[in-house]
Design an enzyme around this catalytic site. Structure first.
Site, PDB file in Angstrom:
ATOM      1  N   GLU A  68      45.077  49.151  36.162  1.00  0.00           N
ATOM      2  CA  GLU A  68      44.615  50.372  35.800  1.00  0.00           C
ATOM      3  C   GLU A  68      46.072  51.381  35.272  1.00  0.00           C
ATOM      4  O   GLU A  68      45.939  52.266  34.607  1.00  0.00           O
ATOM      5  CB  GLU A  68      44.096  51.047  37.264  1.00  0.00           C
ATOM      6  CG  GLU A  68      43.200  52.024  36.790  1.00  0.00           C
ATOM      7  CD  GLU A  68      42.433  52.458  38.050  1.00  0.00           C
ATOM      8  OE1 GLU A  68      41.148  51.913  38.445  1.00  0.00           O
ATOM      9  OE2 GLU A  68      42.934  53.640  38.814  1.00  0.00           O
ATOM     10  N   HIS A  87      41.297  23.790  42.356  1.00  0.00           N
ATOM     11  CA  HIS A  87      40.038  22.784  41.948  1.00  0.00           C
ATOM     12  C   HIS A  87      39.115  23.752  41.135  1.00  0.00           C
ATOM     13  O   HIS A  87      37.947  23.586  41.382  1.00  0.00           O
ATOM     14  CB  HIS A  87      39.408  22.689  43.169  1.00  0.00           C
ATOM     15  CG  HIS A  87      40.386  21.541  44.134  1.00  0.00           C
ATOM     16  ND1 HIS A  87      40.341  19.958  44.018  1.00  0.00           N
ATOM     17  CD2 HIS A  87      41.303  21.864  45.173  1.00  0.00           C
ATOM     18  CE1 HIS A  87      41.090  19.803  44.684  1.00  0.00           C
ATOM     19  NE2 HIS A  87      41.943  20.705  45.393  1.00  0.00           N
ATOM     20  N   LYS A 113      33.226  57.912  35.325  1.00  0.00           N
ATOM     21  CA  LYS A 113      32.959  58.935  36.184  1.00  0.00           C
ATOM     22  C   LYS A 113      32.243  59.912  35.724  1.00  0.00           C
ATOM     23  O   LYS A 113      31.221  60.370  36.180  1.00  0.00           O
ATOM     24  CB  LYS A 113      34.332  59.507  37.002  1.00  0.00           C
ATOM     25  CG  LYS A 113      34.947  58.535  38.053  1.00  0.00           C
ATOM     26  CD  LYS A 113      36.020  59.204  38.605  1.00  0.00           C
ATOM     27  CE  LYS A 113      36.733  58.427  39.672  1.00  0.00           C
ATOM     28  NZ  LYS A 113      37.712  59.048  40.498  1.00  0.00           N
TER      29      LYS A 113
HETATM   30  O1  PA5 Z   1      44.010  54.689  41.414  1.00  0.00           O
HETATM   31  C1  PA5 Z   1      43.298  55.386  41.183  1.00  0.00           C
HETATM   32  O2  PA5 Z   1      43.770  56.965  41.088  1.00  0.00           O
HETATM   33  C2  PA5 Z   1      41.823  55.413  41.128  1.00  0.00           C
HETATM   34  O3  PA5 Z   1      41.429  54.061  41.274  1.00  0.00           O
HETATM   35  C3  PA5 Z   1      41.260  55.902  42.394  1.00  0.00           C
HETATM   36  O4  PA5 Z   1      42.028  55.095  43.493  1.00  0.00           O
HETATM   37  C4  PA5 Z   1      39.940  55.591  42.599  1.00  0.00           C
HETATM   38  O5  PA5 Z   1      39.084  56.168  41.520  1.00  0.00           O
HETATM   39  C5  PA5 Z   1      39.142  56.338  43.857  1.00  0.00           C
HETATM   40  O6  PA5 Z   1      39.698  57.797  43.799  1.00  0.00           O
HETATM   41  P1  PA5 Z   1      39.660  59.059  44.946  1.00  0.00           P
HETATM   42  O7  PA5 Z   1      40.534  58.327  45.905  1.00  0.00           O
HETATM   43  O8  PA5 Z   1      39.805  60.167  44.305  1.00  0.00           O
HETATM   44  O9  PA5 Z   1      38.278  58.859  45.534  1.00  0.00           O
END
Ligand code: PA5
Length: 475
Positions: free
Chosen positions: A300, A329, A443
């Site tokens: 990410e 394996h 989202k």
């Molecule tokens: O790294 C990030 O910002 C995202 O992957 C969030 O962790 C994930 O979308 C969850 O978001 P939130 O903590 O706002 O619910």
């Protein structure tokens, strides 16, 4: 908890098998290649270190600035351990993967199955999906009357977490009436989002996610520290490991004297040579979910379409999780003989917290008997070294991070090593490491499909997309 000897618990980064002296000139990295990117490396060091804990790098300060919060976390955890039989985290992505990884690393591998008097703390579940079968399975095995729910969401708006929240609140209200609020702890942003508004309205105990700490960088704030403390994990030792790694990462702009910077430099050079895959392969079941946590962090943070100037770069390196020896394996055949497109990171553990001896026997079967009298840990580590050798022989880039033992202090170092490495590589790539526009797109499309107010334009965009044809669907 016994005091951890820091000198004996320093993690090590061995990059011999990334280098041309060991895997050959064709694939290996030369010291001159590292020298050739030195201005890029210095710039990256400067931008990450100068930024320190500012902007979206608040996570770098977490090991230094949470004394008061840690006190509150430990007090709250003590209360939960005394009064509740089960602790459930509701969250997703960065609000779940860290708690899962730390739980697996530092608790008994069959923690929930242990009797309460051995476990000492409550049973632990992290619900990081909205699979209805999973939610109803959870409700089948827990008693909400004795369960504390920790709702974690930085944005306070994530559909998955908020839908879980709604389900649980409904169940709690039915079971407990007005007392339901004492079974919920909210962990969220101090100002933004719906969860903070709800927490204030309902009177939930609340912990805050600091403003400069994004989801995937949040394990060392209350997101991860509260669940860890509830499990009896020494959160101060975890932060102390992270603190020592931040110090190492800030020490020098010379990568040979800076573990996270060298790790980043090698990955940057490898990425520029088309190594598009980063395999994370711990050789310890306790570290299995560190690979999941790493996959989110690396994927990410570095997977970005544009650089900071808006130029298309389509950057990133696909993270893949593997487990030693299990995946020897399954995936190792591909890593040894498939395309030259990977960097493989092994995580080794020198000393396992428990050992199992392979007993003597089968002396009539020398092909099996050779195993006898060794420990399983010795066999596992021998197989890791053998795999490393096989990859080296086939000129495959690989590196090994060694933990003398898995404990709070070494784990804190490891988590911070990967966060710093990610930030350094992001700076070298000149991308925004800390945003996630690709996640936001999905989202927003979900909101639009559900008819959420304010997403009418997105809904119109989705409705005007070319409809699928049955011609390309086969029964
Ligand atoms: O790294 C990030 O910002 C995202 O992957 C969030 O962790 C994930 O979308 C969850 O978001 P939130 O903590 O706002 O619910």
């Amino acid at each position: 908890m016994a005091k951890i000897n820091k000198a004996e618990n320093q993690i090590r980064f061995d990059f011999n098998n990334m280098m041309s002296d060991y895997i050959g000139a064709e694939e290996g990295i030369r010291e001159s290649d590292i020298a050739a990117v030195s201005s890029k490396v210095k710039e990256s060091f400067k931008s990450v270190v100068d930024q320190g804990g500012a902007g979206w790098q608040g996570w770098m300060d977490l090991p230094f600035n949470q004394d008061e919060i840690v006190k509150d976390i430990i007090e709250t955890a003590k209360d939960v351990r005394k009064n509740f039989k089960t602790f459930v985290v509701l969250g997703i992505g960065g609000s779940a993967l860290g708690p899962i990884a730390v739980f697996q690393a530092l608790c008994h591998l069959h923690y929930n199955e242990l009797p309460q008097k051995v476990r000492k703390g409550p049973k632990f579940y992290v619900e990081d999906n909205i699979d209805p079968e999973r939610m109803s399975a959870l409700l089948d095995v827990i008693d909400v009357n004795t369960t504390m729910f920790n709702v974690i969401t930085k944005s306070g708006a994530t559909s998955e977490t908020m839908s879980q929240y709604l389900v649980i609140i409904d169940v709690l209200k039915k079971a407990l009436g007005d007392r339901f609020a004492s079974h919920v702890i909210a962990t969220t942003d101090r100002e933004k989002g719906n969860l903070i508004k709800l927490a204030k309205k309902e009177g939930f105990k609340t912990f805050y996610i600091p403003s400069g700490v994004g989801g995937r960088f949040s394990e060392l704030c209350p997101v991860g520290l509260l669940p860890a403390a509830v499990l009896g994990i020494d959160v101060k030792a975890l932060l102390s490991g992270a603190r020592d790694m931040v110090k190492k990462g800030k020490k020098s702009n010379n990568p040979y004297k800076n573990m996270p910077l060298m790790a980043a430099t090698l990955q940057y050079i490898a990425m520029n040579r088309g190594k598009n895959i980063s395999v994370m392969m711990p050789y310890a079941d306790s570290l299995k979910y560190i690979a999941d946590w790493y996959c989110q962090l690396w994927g990410e943070s570095l997977g970005k379409a544009v650089d900071k100037e808006g130029k298309s770069v389509f950057a990133g390196q696909t993270p893949v999780k593997a487990l030693g020896v299990t995946d020897q394996h399954s995936q190792i055949q591909l890593y040894t003989e498939g395309p030259f497109d990977k960097v493989i990171t092994f995580i080794a553990v020198e000393k396992f917290r428990k050992e199992v001896m392979i007993p003597e026997g089968l002396s009539d079967f020398p092909d099996v008997n050779f195993l006898c009298g060794n420990t399983m840990g010795t066999l596992l580590n021998t197989e890791r070294r053998a795999t490393e050798y096989a990859l080296q022989k086939k000129k495959r880039l690989n590196r090994t991070i060694t933990l003398p033992e898995v404990n709070e202090y070494t784990l804190g170092q490891l988590l911070m090593l990967f966060m710093l490495e990610t930030a350094f590589v992001g700076a070298m790539l000149n991308i925004d490491t800390f945003n996630q526009p690709g996640v936001e797109e999905g989202k927003n499309a979900t909101y639009a499909m559900f008819g959420r107010k304010g997403y009418e334009a997105k809904k119109a965009e989705l409705d005007s997309a070319k409809p699928k044809t049955d011609r390309y669907v086969i029964e």
